[in-house]
Design a protein around this motif. Structure first.
Motif, PDB file in Angstrom:
ATOM      1  N   ASP A  17      -5.571  10.474 -49.976  1.00 25.49           N
ATOM      2  CA  ASP A  17      -4.753   9.926 -51.059  1.00 25.49           C
ATOM      3  C   ASP A  17      -4.432   8.454 -50.800  1.00 25.49           C
ATOM      4  OD1 ASP A  17      -4.704  12.474 -52.166  1.00 25.49           O
ATOM      5  OD2 ASP A  17      -2.684  12.922 -51.431  1.00 25.49           O
ATOM      6  N   ASP A  18      -4.380   7.690 -51.891  1.00 24.64           N
ATOM      7  CA  ASP A  18      -3.970   6.284 -51.853  1.00 24.64           C
ATOM      8  C   ASP A  18      -4.804   5.445 -50.895  1.00 24.64           C
ATOM      9  OD1 ASP A  18      -1.788   6.560 -53.765  1.00 24.64           O
ATOM     10  OD2 ASP A  18      -0.850   7.770 -52.213  1.00 24.64           O
ATOM     11  N   PHE A  19      -6.084   5.735 -50.826  1.00 26.40           N
ATOM     12  CA  PHE A  19      -7.030   4.915 -50.058  1.00 26.40           C
ATOM     13  C   PHE A  19      -7.261   3.612 -50.808  1.00 26.40           C
ATOM     14  CE2 PHE A  19     -11.438   3.492 -49.459  1.00 26.40           C
ATOM     15  CZ  PHE A  19     -11.473   3.338 -48.085  1.00 26.40           C
ATOM     16  N   ALA A  20      -7.227   2.485 -50.095  1.00 29.16           N
ATOM     17  CA  ALA A  20      -7.459   1.186 -50.723  1.00 29.16           C
ATOM     18  C   ALA A  20      -8.396   0.362 -49.854  1.00 29.16           C
ATOM     19  CB  ALA A  20      -6.150   0.443 -50.918  1.00 29.16           C
ATOM     20  N   ALA A  21      -9.493  -0.107 -50.455  1.00 27.74           N
ATOM     21  CA  ALA A  21     -10.442  -0.986 -49.760  1.00 27.74           C
ATOM     22  C   ALA A  21     -10.632  -2.245 -50.587  1.00 27.74           C
ATOM     23  CB  ALA A  21     -11.769  -0.279 -49.549  1.00 27.74           C
ATOM     24  N   ASN A  22     -10.542  -3.376 -49.941  1.00 27.34           N
ATOM     25  CA  ASN A  22     -10.691  -4.658 -50.611  1.00 27.34           C
ATOM     26  C   ASN A  22     -12.166  -5.048 -50.677  1.00 27.34           C
ATOM     27  OD1 ASN A  22      -9.904  -7.200 -51.739  1.00 27.34           O
ATOM     28  ND2 ASN A  22      -7.985  -7.070 -50.598  1.00 27.34           N
ATOM     29  N   PHE A  23     -12.447  -6.253 -51.121  1.00 24.61           N
ATOM     30  CA  PHE A  23     -13.812  -6.739 -51.352  1.00 24.61           C
ATOM     31  C   PHE A  23     -14.702  -6.636 -50.114  1.00 24.61           C
ATOM     32  CE2 PHE A  23     -10.893  -9.324 -53.952  1.00 24.61           C
ATOM     33  CZ  PHE A  23     -11.340  -8.995 -55.214  1.00 24.61           C
ATOM     34  N   ASP A  24     -15.985  -6.396 -50.360  1.00 22.45           N
ATOM     35  CA  ASP A  24     -17.043  -6.489 -49.343  1.00 22.45           C
ATOM     36  C   ASP A  24     -16.948  -5.464 -48.219  1.00 22.45           C
ATOM     37  OD1 ASP A  24     -18.358  -8.689 -50.588  1.00 22.45           O
ATOM     38  OD2 ASP A  24     -16.823 -10.026 -49.764  1.00 22.45           O
ATOM     39  N   CYS A  25     -16.496  -4.268 -48.524  1.00 21.13           N
ATOM     40  CA  CYS A  25     -16.463  -3.194 -47.534  1.00 21.13           C
ATOM     41  C   CYS A  25     -17.869  -2.589 -47.419  1.00 21.13           C
ATOM     42  CB  CYS A  25     -15.459  -2.131 -47.963  1.00 21.13           C
ATOM     43  SG  CYS A  25     -15.297  -0.762 -46.815  1.00 21.13           S
TER      44      CYS A  25
END
Length: 184
Positions: free
Chosen positions: A79-87
């Protein structure tokens, strides 16, 4: 005799040129291309594509394009996983993120690895080791998580760190190779 996919998933030496695996990587590339082409106001479409791509997805996932992976089905996010740019996640084996994880820009997570022996390596087979990231972990910008690593709950991996071995819970690691610098 196990298939190349079965060997891959078990962390054994396998042939990445196996037609089934090549096709599965093509499917993942197609889905990631669709995902990466979405606009910022297409949150529902992005979530739908992540649910098609990943092995499992918790509530409220957020991934900023561009995103890259090998297969996708080996990626599991809570839950509530967040990945920013260029992962980038090279998921020849299982990659599991707990709840409330934050992945900063440019983070790479690798499960794929190769033999150290040069003759074995150039023969073309490879293998993988799973990666597990606990709950409430923050992976700082440009961090690299190597094959076989487990990161404990509530830990922080500093920007640019190269994580080559397990990280206990409730610590800050930094450097190359990453070392515990503070208990949280």
């Amino acid at each position: 005799m196990p298939s190349e996919k079965e060997k891959m998933l078990a962390g054994e030496m396998y042939d990445p040129h196996d037609p089934t695996l090549v096709e599965e990587r093509r499917d993942a590339r197609r889905l990631t291309a669709e995902f990466n082409a979405t606009a910022a106001d297409e949150a529902d479409r992005r979530e739908s594509l992540l649910r098609d791509l990943f092995g499992s997805v918790g509530e409220n996932p957020h991934v900023e394009p561009p995103f890259r992976c090998d297969y996708g089905y080996n990626v599991h996010v809570g839950d509530d996983f967040a990945a920013n740019f260029d992962c980038v996640i090279l998921d020849v084996c299982r990659v599991e993120f707990g709840d409330d994880c934050m992945v900063a820009p440019g983070v790479h997570v690798y499960t794929a690895t190769h033999p150290l022996d040069a003759e074995e390596r150039v023969a073309g087979e490879e293998y993988g080791k799973p990666v597990t990231v606990g709950d409430r972990v923050w992976l700082g910008g440009g961090a690299i998580v190597n094959p076989g690593v487990t990161i404990g709950d509530d830990s922080v991996v500093a920007s640019g760190a190269v994580v080559t071995r397990d990280v206990p819970s409730d610590v800050l690691v930094q450097g190359n190779p990453a070392e515990v610098v503070k208990e949280l």
